[in-house]
Structure formats: structure tokens, C-alpha cells
Design a protein around this motif. Structure first.
Motif, PDB file in Angstrom:
ATOM      1  N   LEU A 150      13.972  77.161  34.767  1.00  0.00           N
ATOM      2  CA  LEU A 150      14.774  76.967  33.534  1.00  0.00           C
ATOM      3  C   LEU A 150      16.027  76.465  34.054  1.00  0.00           C
ATOM      4  N   VAL A 151      16.338  75.098  33.666  1.00  0.00           N
ATOM      5  CA  VAL A 151      17.420  74.700  33.958  1.00  0.00           C
ATOM      6  C   VAL A 151      18.692  74.687  32.727  1.00  0.00           C
ATOM      7  N   THR A 152      19.764  75.186  33.039  1.00  0.00           N
ATOM      8  CA  THR A 152      20.972  75.064  32.125  1.00  0.00           C
ATOM      9  C   THR A 152      22.070  74.214  32.781  1.00  0.00           C
ATOM     10  N   ALA A 153      22.405  73.175  32.104  1.00  0.00           N
ATOM     11  CA  ALA A 153      23.413  72.345  32.951  1.00  0.00           C
ATOM     12  C   ALA A 153      24.152  71.408  31.802  1.00  0.00           C
ATOM     13  N   LYS A 154      25.187  70.858  32.063  1.00  0.00           N
ATOM     14  CA  LYS A 154      26.151  69.977  31.421  1.00  0.00           C
ATOM     15  C   LYS A 154      26.657  68.863  32.198  1.00  0.00           C
ATOM     16  N   ASN A 155      26.623  67.623  31.960  1.00  0.00           N
ATOM     17  CA  ASN A 155      26.995  66.451  32.643  1.00  0.00           C
ATOM     18  C   ASN A 155      26.085  66.600  33.997  1.00  0.00           C
ATOM     19  N   GLN A 156      24.965  66.797  33.819  1.00  0.00           N
ATOM     20  CA  GLN A 156      24.123  66.639  35.092  1.00  0.00           C
ATOM     21  C   GLN A 156      23.013  65.735  34.870  1.00  0.00           C
ATOM     22  N   PRO A 157      22.413  64.763  35.583  1.00  0.00           N
ATOM     23  CA  PRO A 157      21.468  63.819  35.488  1.00  0.00           C
ATOM     24  C   PRO A 157      20.007  64.586  35.401  1.00  0.00           C
ATOM     25  N   PHE A 158      19.232  63.990  34.636  1.00  0.00           N
ATOM     26  CA  PHE A 158      17.997  64.566  34.476  1.00  0.00           C
ATOM     27  C   PHE A 158      17.991  65.826  33.629  1.00  0.00           C
ATOM     28  N   VAL A 159      18.988  66.221  33.166  1.00  0.00           N
ATOM     29  CA  VAL A 159      19.252  67.320  32.192  1.00  0.00           C
ATOM     30  C   VAL A 159      19.995  66.982  31.071  1.00  0.00           C
ATOM     31  N   GLY A 160      19.793  65.747  30.455  1.00  0.00           N
ATOM     32  CA  GLY A 160      20.408  65.019  29.236  1.00  0.00           C
ATOM     33  C   GLY A 160      22.142  64.659  29.562  1.00  0.00           C
ATOM     34  N   GLY A 161      22.317  64.397  30.885  1.00  0.00           N
ATOM     35  CA  GLY A 161      23.949  64.226  31.203  1.00  0.00           C
ATOM     36  C   GLY A 161      23.994  63.071  32.080  1.00  0.00           C
ATOM     37  N   SER A 162      25.183  62.866  32.489  1.00  0.00           N
ATOM     38  CA  SER A 162      25.606  62.121  33.860  1.00  0.00           C
ATOM     39  C   SER A 162      26.975  62.796  34.175  1.00  0.00           C
ATOM     40  N   MET A 163      27.160  62.588  35.673  1.00  0.00           N
ATOM     41  CA  MET A 163      28.221  63.038  36.238  1.00  0.00           C
ATOM     42  C   MET A 163      29.566  62.540  35.849  1.00  0.00           C
ATOM     43  N   ALA A 164      29.524  61.504  35.085  1.00  0.00           N
ATOM     44  CA  ALA A 164      30.595  60.624  34.710  1.00  0.00           C
ATOM     45  C   ALA A 164      30.691  61.096  33.270  1.00  0.00           C
ATOM     46  N   GLY A 165      29.972  62.049  32.905  1.00  0.00           N
ATOM     47  CA  GLY A 165      30.160  62.217  31.512  1.00  0.00           C
ATOM     48  C   GLY A 165      31.116  63.387  31.150  1.00  0.00           C
ATOM     49  N   ASN A 166      31.304  63.584  29.812  1.00  0.00           N
ATOM     50  CA  ASN A 166      32.548  64.486  29.325  1.00  0.00           C
ATOM     51  C   ASN A 166      31.951  65.481  28.315  1.00  0.00           C
ATOM     52  N   ALA A 167      30.730  65.725  28.539  1.00  0.00           N
ATOM     53  CA  ALA A 167      30.160  66.938  27.658  1.00  0.00           C
ATOM     54  C   ALA A 167      30.732  68.151  27.779  1.00  0.00           C
ATOM     55  N   THR A 168      30.887  68.982  26.879  1.00  0.00           N
ATOM     56  CA  THR A 168      31.468  70.431  26.965  1.00  0.00           C
ATOM     57  C   THR A 168      30.070  71.305  26.568  1.00  0.00           C
ATOM     58  N   ASP A 169      29.252  70.700  26.085  1.00  0.00           N
ATOM     59  CA  ASP A 169      28.100  71.792  25.718  1.00  0.00           C
ATOM     60  C   ASP A 169      26.769  71.702  26.854  1.00  0.00           C
ATOM     61  N   GLY A 192      40.191  61.026  38.137  1.00  0.00           N
ATOM     62  CA  GLY A 192      40.195  60.394  37.036  1.00  0.00           C
ATOM     63  C   GLY A 192      40.047  61.593  35.738  1.00  0.00           C
ATOM     64  N   GLY A 193      39.978  62.777  36.301  1.00  0.00           N
ATOM     65  CA  GLY A 193      39.645  63.837  35.342  1.00  0.00           C
ATOM     66  C   GLY A 193      38.233  64.003  34.787  1.00  0.00           C
ATOM     67  N   GLY A 194      37.900  64.361  33.657  1.00  0.00           N
ATOM     68  CA  GLY A 194      36.781  64.774  33.237  1.00  0.00           C
ATOM     69  C   GLY A 194      36.067  66.008  33.287  1.00  0.00           C
ATOM     70  N   GLU A 195      35.051  66.434  32.336  1.00  0.00           N
ATOM     71  CA  GLU A 195      34.742  67.592  32.585  1.00  0.00           C
ATOM     72  C   GLU A 195      33.774  67.997  33.630  1.00  0.00           C
ATOM     73  N   ASP A 196      33.790  69.194  34.321  1.00  0.00           N
ATOM     74  CA  ASP A 196      32.984  69.402  35.281  1.00  0.00           C
ATOM     75  C   ASP A 196      31.379  69.492  35.117  1.00  0.00           C
ATOM     76  N   THR A 197      30.802  69.098  36.167  1.00  0.00           N
ATOM     77  CA  THR A 197      29.424  69.123  36.099  1.00  0.00           C
ATOM     78  C   THR A 197      28.928  70.504  36.563  1.00  0.00           C
ATOM     79  N   VAL A 198      27.892  71.286  35.752  1.00  0.00           N
ATOM     80  CA  VAL A 198      27.599  72.571  35.986  1.00  0.00           C
ATOM     81  C   VAL A 198      25.876  72.325  35.949  1.00  0.00           C
ATOM     82  N   MET A 199      25.092  73.009  36.897  1.00  0.00           N
ATOM     83  CA  MET A 199      23.986  73.231  36.715  1.00  0.00           C
ATOM     84  C   MET A 199      23.511  74.479  37.419  1.00  0.00           C
ATOM     85  N   ASN A 200      22.631  75.336  36.616  1.00  0.00           N
ATOM     86  CA  ASN A 200      22.243  76.401  37.312  1.00  0.00           C
ATOM     87  C   ASN A 200      20.518  76.452  36.990  1.00  0.00           C
ATOM     88  N   VAL A 201      19.912  76.855  37.951  1.00  0.00           N
ATOM     89  CA  VAL A 201      18.390  76.885  37.844  1.00  0.00           C
ATOM     90  C   VAL A 201      17.843  78.235  38.322  1.00  0.00           C
TER      91      VAL A 201
END
Length: 461
Positions: free
Chosen positions: A429-448, A404-413
Motif C-alpha cells: 500500500l503506497v502513499t506518495a506525492k511527487n513520486q514516479p509510478f505513483v502518479g507523480g514526478s520528482m520534478a513535480g510540485n503536487a501538494t496532495d 530550484g525549490g519545489g515540493e518535497d517527494t514523499v513515499m511511504n510503503v
């Protein structure tokens, strides 16, 4: 351990109670003795009541009792060790010995009780209130572990209490058929990927949030271990809560993520699903080849796979599968870990993803995706007060090729784990996008990306 003298003081006290009551009714010492005897009689329950009936006819017997009680307390057990002396009586002595053996067997069952208490500090740049306060300190969990063997049957179980929910993590019984083969039945770990974890940090890898790391389900598993090979094969009837129609209050109250529904058109990412489903009749297998190399080096690589049905309570409504290639390389104090995983939910109806649940909330994942993980860790033994080890690590996760497409999920700890006696503390120190427990969801489309700094302090006993 409760000795024979403990039973003897109970017998002696019952025999002498009428005489003592008449001769020393006002004695403070006698009242204390009687109170202690009653406490011991309550602990012996039915067995001591049988002795009372036998001793009722022997109240004139001369009994000398000398009592000295020492209590030794520990966090896991309370042990009473009295010393007593009583005149010989053959019939009663045999009964005392038999009772002592029963009590000793019951009180010395080789089951160990352990656990952990954890709290954490959290700072989140995506939570304005938390950020303005400079972070928050929250209670994390209280957990109890049970492990041991009685009569060659193994027990392993863990239960967890959080502020907002409680859940079983695992609970199984097992048997070692020989030095290599073990069987497990109950809520046992699904064999998949790098074990015991595909990560070094407190948050696991992104695999955890799609149910492919440290997941436990209800079924039966066979394990083979030797110096060169690991092999696991398992059948799981359903998830740890009894499947789609299990007798639980809230299906989302669980330790590890499982598929709980189908995300239909018009539903929100975090909504309770209108169409509930659950895992059913699943098979899983894992094989790993291990190499012990020279100069403190070792290498392991393996393959994992699982497949099963999705059921809505009446019928099978889809299939699920997952596969992985994984490896771990150790050289002296360094550990390198990598894994490539892919999962697929092939459902009979149109959908916008799969509803998963854990930690008291629902979330959504793509019905198909590929995940990559690459981790590095360095273990440094130290002697700084109670601190014995520092482990430095960086764990990277990428989830891509989402159906279905959508932005990737990325997490670096980027983090460090500190061992100090019973304390084990993660600094992450967690940096992530579209990652649960770091302000996102794996079904999200965040770019930041979002940032979370987390200190989890646990005391393990």
C-alpha cells in the motif's frame, strides 16, 4: 549425462545400416532405430561425421545392438540416458572414449539457468479508469538468470522482458583471487548505500529513481569481504548501454535509472531531451563496518561515494557526485535500516533539472537534492500450507532540499511479503506525492498525496 553407450549405438547403427536395409527393409522396428540414430547423429554433428567416414570400410563387421532409452525431463534440462552393447574394437573404442569426454565436458558445464515470471494487480486512486474498474491485472516480466563457474571464472547475468521493453539487468565475469578478494568486469552493480537493497518493498526507495539504488553500469570492480569489513572500489566507463552514443534503439529502455539528458527551458517533464548526455569515467567506493553482537543482534554502518563526468558525445559538459551514510541493525526477527544520501549534477549550461530514463519513458529530477530513508521489517516464520514466511514492513522515503525549490517527494510503503515455495508475493500500500509510478514526478510540485495498492506475484526458479 551422455554415456559411452550412446556413441556406441550410433557406431553400431551406421555399421549395420546396409545389411539391415536389405534384410529388414519393411521392418517397423528397424525404421524406428534408424530414425533414432539419425537424431543422435545430428546432435553429435561433426564428431559423428568423422566416425561415419571411419566406419564406412567396416560394414561387414558383426554388431549386436540392444537399445533401451530413458528420458528424464526437468524445467532446466533434458537428459538422455541410453544403454547399449557393441563388440570390442580397440581403435574405435579409443575414439569413442575421447568423444565421450568432450561431450560430457560440454554438457555438464556448471552454469545454472534460473529466472522468474511475474504478474501484478494494480489499483490507483489517481487513475479514474483504473479505479472505476476496481483495478487491473497486468503481466510484469519474464527474466532469465545465468550463474556459475567454469575453470575458476565466474559468470553472472540477468536479462528481462517486459510487455513494453526488454533490457539487461547485469552481465559480468569475475574471479576470486582468494577467500576475501573478488574482481568483476562487465555490467556490474554500482556499490552505494545499503546493500543489496535500501528497501523491503517492490517499489524500492526513492533513491532508485535518481540512480542511487540497485544501479548497474559497465566497468570493473574489486570487492573485499570478511567477518568485519566490506570494501568495494569500482571504475565505470559508462552506463550499461554504452553511454550517450551507445548502439541502442531507445536509451530509455533500461532496468535502472540513469541520467540521459539535460532538461532545458521550455521542455516538458517527460519530454525526450534536446540535449542528450551520459555518464562517463566514473569512480565509486563503499566501505562498511560489521559487528556481530550477542543475542541474535548485528549492526552495520558505512559510507559510500561516487563521482564522474557527464558527456554529450563530444565533450565533458558537467560533473556528477553522490555521497551517503547508511546503516542496518538486526535484532532477532527485526531489521531497522536507514540512509542519508545527497547527489549533485554540476552542469556547464543553465538547466531546469536532469533527464533520467528507465522503463521506456523519460522523467526529470532536480539537479541536486538530499534523500532520507527509514525502514523497519519483521520476519515471521510460519507453516500455513506452502507458506513458509511472512515479512511485514514499512519503508519511508523523503527527498528534500531540491535545487530550484519545489515540493518535497514523499513515499511511504506499508506492506507484507509472502514466501511460498517458488512464489514470492508483495502486498504494498503506497502513499506518495511527487513520486514516479505513483502518479507523480520528482520534478513535480503536487501538494496532495496519491495512493496505489499493488500485489506483485512472482514465481522464481
Amino acid at each position: 549425462m551422455m554415456k559411452k553407450q550412446l556413441l556406441a549405438i550410433c557406431i553400431g547403427a551406421v555399421l549395420s545400416t546396409p545389411a539391415l536395409a536389405q534384410q529388414q527393409g519393411d521392418s517397423e522396428v528397424t525404421a524406428t532405430q534408424l530414425q533414432e540414430v539419425m537424431q543422435q547423429m545430428q546432435r553429435l554433428q561433426k564428431r559423428v561425421e568423422e566416425l561415419e567416414a571411419q566406419l564406412a570400410a567396416k560394414q561387414e563387421q558383426d554388431v549386436e545392438v540392444t537399445e533401451e532409452i530413458a528420458l528424464e525431463r526437468s524445467p532446466r534440462a533434458e537428459e538422455v540416458a541410453p544403454r547399449k552393447r557393441i563388440n570390442a574394437n580397440t581403435a574405435l573404442q579409443a575414439r569413442v572414449e575421447r568423444l565421450e569426454e568432450d561431450i560430457q565436458a560440454a554438457e555438464n558445464a556448471p552454469i545454472t539457468i534460473g529466472g522468474a515470471v511475474r504478474t501484478q494487480f494494480v489499483w490507483e486512486d489517481y487513475n479514474e479508469g483504473n479505479k472505476d474498474r476496481g483495478g487491473d491485472i497486468d503481466f510484469d516480466l519474464l527474466r532469465l538468470d545465468y550463474s556459475g563457474t567454469i575453470g575458476d571464472v565466474i559468470l553472472s547475468a540477468q536479462y528481462r522482458w517486459f510487455q513494453y521493453m526488454e533490457s539487461v539487468q547485469h552481465a559480468w565475469v569475475g574471479y576470486n583471487f582468494n577467500d576475501n578478494w573478488q574482481g568483476q568486469v562487465g555490467i556490474t552493480k554500482v556499490p552505494f548505500g545499503n546493500t543489496p537493497y535500501n528497501s523491503n518493498n517492490y517499489f524500492f526507495s526513492s533513491n532508485f529513481y535518481v540512480g542511487l539504488e540497485d544501479d548497474h553500469d559497465a566497468g570493473i570492480k574489486l570487492r573485499y569481504r570478511d567477518s568485519e569489513w566490506d570494501f568495494d572500489i569500482a571504475f565505470f566507463k559508462n552506463d550499461e548501454q554504452g553511454g550517450v552514443d551507445g548502439y541502442v534503439s531507445n536509451r530509455e529502455d533500461r532496468y535502472a535509472y540513469d541520467p540521459l539528458g539535460v532538461r532545458l527551458s521550455g521542455e516538458g517533464i517527460y519530454d525526450t531531451p534536446d540535449l542528450a548526455v551520459g555518464e562517463s569515467n566514473s569512480f565509486a567506493a563503499r566501505v562498511a563496518r560489521k559487528y556481530a553482537l550477542s543475542d541474535g543482534r548485528s549492526f552495520e554502518w558505512g559510507l559510500s561515494g561516487q563521482m564522474g563526468k557527464m558527456n554529450d558525445g563530444s565533450d565533458d559538459v558537467g560533473d556528477r557526485s553522490a555521497f551517503a551514510v547508511h546503516g542496518v541493525y538486526n535484532v532477532n526477527r527485526w531489521t531497522f535500516m536507514g540512509q542519508v544520501s545527497q547527489y549533485d549534477y554540476d552542469m556547464d549550461m543553465a538547466n531546469e533539472g536532469i533527464v533520467v530514463g528507465a522503463y521506456a519513458f523519460y522523467d526529470t529530477i532536480p539537479s541536486k537534492a538530499t534523500l532520507y530513508t527509514a525502514n523497519i521489517a519483521y520476519s515471521l516464520p510460519v507453516k500455513i500450507g506452502p507458506i513458509s514466511n511472512l515479512t511485514f514492513y514499512n519503508d519511508y522515503s523523503l527527498m528534500t532540499d531540491k535545487r530550484g525549490g519545489g515540493e518535497d517527494t514523499v513515499m511511504n510503503v506499508l506492506g507484507m511479503a509472502v514466501s511460498a515455495g517458488g512464489l514470492y508475493t508483495y502486498f504494498d500500500l503506497v502513499t506518495a506525492k511527487n513520486q514516479p509510478f505513483v502518479g507523480g514526478s520528482m520534478a513535480g510540485n503536487a501538494t496532495d498525496t496519491n495512493t496505489r495498492f499493488n500485489i506483485n506475484i512472482g514465481y522464481y526458479f
